[in-house]
Design an enzyme around this catalytic site. Structure first.
Site, PDB file in Angstrom:
ATOM      1  N   LYS A 116     -52.405  -1.079  30.283  1.00  0.00           N
ATOM      2  CA  LYS A 116     -51.804  -0.970  31.847  1.00  0.00           C
ATOM      3  C   LYS A 116     -52.725  -0.781  32.757  1.00  0.00           C
ATOM      4  O   LYS A 116     -52.855  -1.085  33.746  1.00  0.00           O
ATOM      5  CB  LYS A 116     -50.949   0.609  31.690  1.00  0.00           C
ATOM      6  CG  LYS A 116     -49.592   0.592  30.700  1.00  0.00           C
ATOM      7  CD  LYS A 116     -48.826   1.510  31.140  1.00  0.00           C
ATOM      8  CE  LYS A 116     -49.407   2.691  30.388  1.00  0.00           C
ATOM      9  NZ  LYS A 116     -49.274   2.732  28.702  1.00  0.00           N
TER      10      LYS A 116
ATOM     11  N   CYS B 238     -40.838  16.935  31.822  1.00  0.00           N
ATOM     12  CA  CYS B 238     -41.756  16.537  30.513  1.00  0.00           C
ATOM     13  C   CYS B 238     -42.496  17.653  30.224  1.00  0.00           C
ATOM     14  O   CYS B 238     -42.936  17.678  29.077  1.00  0.00           O
ATOM     15  CB  CYS B 238     -42.365  15.238  31.079  1.00  0.00           C
ATOM     16  SG  CYS B 238     -44.036  15.560  32.146  1.00  0.00           S
ATOM     17  N   MET B 239     -42.942  18.745  31.088  1.00  0.00           N
ATOM     18  CA  MET B 239     -44.025  19.625  30.613  1.00  0.00           C
ATOM     19  C   MET B 239     -43.570  21.013  30.409  1.00  0.00           C
ATOM     20  O   MET B 239     -44.179  21.928  30.105  1.00  0.00           O
ATOM     21  CB  MET B 239     -45.243  19.541  31.379  1.00  0.00           C
ATOM     22  CG  MET B 239     -45.858  18.321  31.588  1.00  0.00           C
ATOM     23  SD  MET B 239     -46.230  17.708  29.901  1.00  0.00           S
ATOM     24  CE  MET B 239     -47.165  19.087  29.224  1.00  0.00           C
TER      25      MET B 239
ATOM     26  N   MET C 158     -43.263  14.499  24.235  1.00  0.00           N
ATOM     27  CA  MET C 158     -41.788  14.521  24.519  1.00  0.00           C
ATOM     28  C   MET C 158     -41.096  14.916  23.362  1.00  0.00           C
ATOM     29  O   MET C 158     -39.840  15.580  23.506  1.00  0.00           O
ATOM     30  CB  MET C 158     -41.624  13.477  25.370  1.00  0.00           C
ATOM     31  CG  MET C 158     -42.000  13.513  26.422  1.00  0.00           C
ATOM     32  SD  MET C 158     -42.076  14.704  27.474  1.00  0.00           S
ATOM     33  CE  MET C 158     -44.022  14.923  27.610  1.00  0.00           C
TER      34      MET C 158
ATOM     35  N   GLY D  83     -47.710  13.709  30.114  1.00  0.00           N
ATOM     36  CA  GLY D  83     -47.377  12.627  30.262  1.00  0.00           C
ATOM     37  C   GLY D  83     -47.815  11.882  31.549  1.00  0.00           C
ATOM     38  O   GLY D  83     -47.787  10.705  31.886  1.00  0.00           O
ATOM     39  N   GLN D  84     -48.082  12.840  32.734  1.00  0.00           N
ATOM     40  CA  GLN D  84     -48.379  12.102  33.945  1.00  0.00           C
ATOM     41  C   GLN D  84     -49.721  12.620  34.357  1.00  0.00           C
ATOM     42  O   GLN D  84     -50.227  13.679  33.806  1.00  0.00           O
ATOM     43  CB  GLN D  84     -47.421  12.837  35.128  1.00  0.00           C
ATOM     44  CG  GLN D  84     -45.761  12.390  34.601  1.00  0.00           C
ATOM     45  CD  GLN D  84     -44.808  12.575  35.794  1.00  0.00           C
ATOM     46  OE1 GLN D  84     -44.745  12.085  36.599  1.00  0.00           O
ATOM     47  NE2 GLN D  84     -44.425  14.056  35.565  1.00  0.00           N
TER      48      GLN D  84
END
Lengths: 213, 756
Positions: free
Chosen positions: B82, B171-172, B339, B376-377
């Site tokens: 990516k 997500c967190m 997750m 995740g981010q």
């Protein structure tokens, strides 16, 4: 006299050295052009190229039957497969359906349940363009391989490796590769390279019929 | 001039050599080979929370290539597929270039002044008639720390509402809850350096190979060099991460709490517990928060013998015992989860149980041992968790409920302390429900795509349609832009400078190398100008550069557990990020928290440290907590009508809602469309063949999608990647959420599947 001690003229020297360079350039050019042509695969169920070419009636029933549009008619006039059905995995790979509608559709006997019908070829990496080999992390081919972990796996050194005994040559890896041209190709030994007519040694080799424009 | 052959050859050889090194011998010849060479500048990857360093290759005024940063300690030059195509995202055809206002159902291009005046006027109207709590902000873990900080100040400090959330809630939040309740303070104690010292990796609910590829590569490299390293995976789905697994436990989705308890049971029974560490560093607590003894905890675990866990989770008891022994026998162990653990109605509890394993065996605070949550981010840790971008937080790990914290922040912001409400605002699900009910009338959405990413998404479209929605985005169209009333073009990565804070507490600087495309502007300046038009000129006119915002932010972190006051722009520009706490400009950053080398631990008085190698200073007595949490099932277990457990997730080539990766042709061709993975056994039973169109249905919606018959999910489990708005996995997911962390349960929903 030892051929190494034979003196050569300057002209002969340049002729030979420049000849090597010219040859190298020509080969490199040919290589740059050829991967797609080399990756063309025979339909599943074809025993080998020669018997397929001699038996196929070019009715294209298999092309019509293919649910995934993987089988198509070869449009490349230079290829021995010109006019015959084939698979270009970069466009659409074969999913090796469990019921093989292409084989069922074949009336000529070119496609049959041979012993090796699942094997369309074997995948091979081109380490010089593979992202994973160049400080990258990419395992798109592995993620999408229907036999993930068996046909393509990371070996003990963490490098992507192909197990020829598990690889079916379906070409999904070629289809999904993020490099262009793809860094992975299916080597299908059954497809012979086109040979110029004047050097045609095998008289039984069927010559492609040119379609009228 | 007659030219001898020898001279001709000489000259041509010389010219060829000269051309190749970039010198012009022949006058008039235009040597383009090296004329505009590529210049490289260090930055941080825009995608996942790993925080890989990248080099931006710029030629002229265009970014032409991305490569891994060899000097960056995180990725050491490696970069995933990516990141490799990141430069193509900048020039995507889907970039939003002009501000637009929706009039009569159609977007019309307007000037910046008009757009901002319109938004300011509408927001002020709403504020006047319905009070500040009728306004809300929904931010992102992809926004820079500076951007989140500006939004925080505008909404919490100036407008005076705590309705300020961000997608890290999705997500967190459970990981935050886990760290706070078990160790006392948010964010991991260790860093990525532990990977190279660990003897065992416990990967729970994480498809590391696809979602954090570079961390996976580091693990693989470490295992390659040390073949005795063990990798233990707990996941209901076989993933590419399995390549390196030594043992894989497949619990039924949502039933894995019993497995973690059974592992603790075996660890204590077979004598792998570190009794010394437990005595000095650990308290035991029952689920209702009461102190219990170690013996009582053991008594509690009697309910979770491996055999009983097998009955609950479907994992063979023998495998659980084997896994527990592996964990116990390893000298050092590192757990990683994402997750699969966090996005659950019992996400905080599941987090606690992982911490339990480490606390019972003392595998924490030494090199190679850490319970390490993966983000995740790219800036969920930096901007939102540390920057206080959630409804109950303030910058610097502060809470809105604490009067002292409110006072400190109000002083730096230059606003009256009464502006900051003492009550937490609405969390994400409550916020979008309030939007549905009309209690919130205006929302500012920045850098995220909730219309696609919220669970049970179609339920929340009503509110987005009816209320006033301002969307600051770099891309158009997205699922959310369909519902927006005003679109504000935001500068993309490399078009703005700022700081990203990654999973391992490392804050890294990103330079601006390009002018924003079209009329796009930096989100922080959009917010500043909007604030000034709303009447907060005094508070916002002082910000002139990104550094102004950063300096104000780090002044707020001074003395806090996440002290960043030594991480000035000047330092960050030079170094490859700094790992907080960084209390002074000469401090090199901290490798391990709560132990020697942590400035807060070193400052503690001797009597507190006596006999201890760790001091959890977030807890009153410095002791971490082992929680006796019961094993609860998911909110929607499978039943007769909906016999399959549906789980959602990512693939390697795409990221989140696909607005970035789907614009890159190479990545789009690798995975062009969504699919549902189903086990061959189930497929045969239902007569589903590979690539058939099937319908997946839950109690909330149905989705027509292509089937992929493959032995990756266990029988009884379905998997759908969620990157496509055309095949929207979140039509099916459930909006039930964890009562502690308010994080929804994306990972388990009861579903049925049939041929279309």
């Amino acid at each position: 006299m030892d051929p190494l001690e034979k003196s050569i003229t300057r002209k002969a020297f340049f002729k030979e050295v420049l000849g090597w360079i010219r040859q190298g350039v020509a080969e490199a050019q040919a290589e740059g052009l050829s991967p797609r042509a080399e990756s063309v695969l025979l339909p599943p169920g074809a025993r080998d190229c020669r018997s397929f070419l001699s038996a196929c009636s070019r009715c294209h029933a298999c092309v019509t039957a293919c649910p995934h549009f993987a089988l198509r008619v070869c449009q490349d006039e230079a290829s021995p497969l010109f006019g015959y059905p084939m698979i270009d995995p970069r466009q659409q790979a074969c999913y090796l359906c469990h019921d093989f509608p292409c084989i069922q559709a074949c009336a000529s006997g070119a496609l049959g349940h041979w012993k090796t019908r699942f094997k369309l070829g074997t995948a091979e990496f081109d380490a010089s363009t593979c992202l994973d080999e160049q400080q990258g992390f990419c395992q798109t081919c592995l993620n999408h391989c229907p036999h993930m972990g068996r046909a393509v796996y990371r070996d003990v050194r963490g490098r992507l490796t192909i197990a020829p005994e598990h690889c079916t040559g379906c070409g999904i890896c070629v289809m999904v590769c993020v490099q262009d041209p793809p860094a992975i190709a299916i080597r299908a030994p059954a497809v012979p390279q086109p040979v110029p007519e004047d050097r045609q040694t095998d008289p039984s080799f069927p010559k492609p019929e040119k379609r009228e424009a | 001039m007659p030219l001898k052959r020898r001279e001709f050859l000489k000259a041509s050889a010389a010219a060829a050599a000269a051309a190749s090194i970039g010198v012009n011998l022949i006058p008039g010849m235009d040597n383009k080979l090296f004329a505009d060479a590529v210049s490289w500048e260090k930055s941080v990857c825009r995608f996942c929370g790993t925080g890989c360093g990248v080099m931006i290759g710029k030629k002229g005024d265009k970014v032409v290539a991305i490569k891994g940063d060899l000097k960056n300690p995180i990725n050491k030059g490696h970069i995933c597929v990516k990141g490799f195509f990141l430069h193509k995202v900048i020039y995507a055809k889907t970039r939003l270039l002009y501000p637009m206002i929706k009039r009569n159902g159609k977007f019309e291009r307007v000037s910046w002044d008009e757009a901002l005046d319109y938004v300011a006027r509408r927001f002020n109207e709403i504020r006047k008639t319905d009070g500040p709590d009728a306004l809300a902000f929904y931010g992102s873990g992809q926004a820079e720390t500076e951007e989140t900080y500006m939004a925080n100040k505008l909404f919490k400090g100036c407008i005076g509402t705590n309705n300020m959330e961000g997608n890290p809630r999705l997500c967190m939040a459970s990981a935050v809850g886990g760290y706070l309740s078990s160790l006392g303070l948010d964010e991991p104690a260790g860093t990525y350096q532990d990977i190279e010292h660990a003897e065992l990796f416990l990967l729970v609910g994480s498809n590391t190979a696809e979602c954090h590829p570079i961390i996976f590569e580091r693990i693989v490299r470490h295992k390659t060099k040390n073949p005795t390293v063990k990798i233990l995976i707990i996941d209901p789905r076989k993933t590419p991460t399995d390549q390196v697994a030594d043992i894989h436990l497949f619990p039924k989705p949502g039933w894995d709490l019993a497995v973690l308890h059974a592992m603790a049971h075996v660890i204590i029974k077979e004598g792998y517990a570190d009794l010394d560490f437990i005595k000095n560093h650990v308290n035991f607590k029952s689920n209702d928060g009461k102190d219990i003894t170690f013996e009582a905890y053991q008594q509690f675990l009697e309910d979770y013998t491996p055999e009983k866990a097998e009955a609950i989770s479907g994992v063979p008891a023998g495998d659980i015992i084997k896994a527990a022994r592996m964990f116990g026998q390893a000298k050092t162990a590192m757990s990683m989860w994402t997750m699969g653990i966090n996005q659950r109605t019992r996400g905080v509890w599941a987090n606690n149980l992982i911490h339990n394993l480490h606390l019972l065996t003392g595998k924490i605070g030494v090199p190679g041992s850490d319970p390490f949550s993966l983000t995740g981010q790219p800036n969920a840790c930096g901007g939102v968790r540390e920057g206080g971008g959630l409804c109950h937080l303030l910058p610097g790990h502060r809470k809105v409920t604490n009067p002292k914290h409110r006072e400190e922040v109000a002083k730096v912001w230059g606003v009256p302390v009464g502006n900051i409400q003492p009550k937490p605002g609405k969390h994400t699900i409550a916020m979008f429900e309030a939007l549905n009910e009309g209690k919130i009338k205006g929302i500012y959405i920045m850098c995220t795509n909730p219309a696609q990413s919220l669970p049970y998404a179609q339920k929340f479209w009503k509110g987005l349609k009816e209320q006033f929605v301002v969307l600051a985005e770099s891309f158009y169209p997205t699922a959310t832009s369909d519902f927006a009333d005003v679109l504000l073009p935001a500068a993309f990565w490399a078009e703005k400078e700022g700081v990203y804070g990654c999973t391992e507490r490392r804050s890294q600087y990103m330079p601006q190398v390009l002018q924003p495309m079209g009329e796009a502007r930096w989100d922080a300046w959009i917010l500043r100008d909007l604030a000034m038009r709303m009447g907060f000129k005094k508070e916002f006119e002082k910000y002139r550069t990104a550094e102004d915002i950063w300096n104000e932010y780090i002044s707020l972190t001074k003395g806090r557990d996440m002290d960043l006051s030594g991480a000035t722009y000047a330092r960050l520009k030079k170094e490859r990020g700094l790992v907080w706490p960084v209390p002074s400009e000469t401090h090199p950053g901290t490798y391990k928290r709560y132990t020697q080398g942590d400035p807060f631990f070193d400052e503690l008085p001797e009597e507190k440290k006596k006999g201890r190698r760790m001091y959890f200073y977030g807890k009153p007595d410095g002791k971490a907590v082992v929680w006796a949490r019961p094993a609860k099932p998911p909110a929607e277990p499978t039943d007769k009508d909906f016999p399959y457990a549906l789980t959602t997730g990512r693939v390697l080539e795409h990221w989140h809602t696909g607005t970035m990766t789907r614009a890159v042709l190479e990545l789009a061709r690798a995975v062009p469309r969504a699919y549902v993975e189903i086990h061959p056994q189930d497929a045969r039973k239902l007569g589903i063949a590979n690539r058939d169109t099937v319908v997946v249905e839950t109690r909330r919606g149905k989705l027509e999608i292509e089937a992929r018959v493959i032995d990756r999910p266990e029988p009884g489990t379905l998997f759908i990647p969620w990157h496509w708005k055309e095949w929207l996995a979140n039509l099916l997911t459930i909006d039930a959420f964890d009562p502690g962390s308010k994080e929804p349960e994306y990972k388990v929903a009861a579903a049925r599947i049939y041929k279309a």
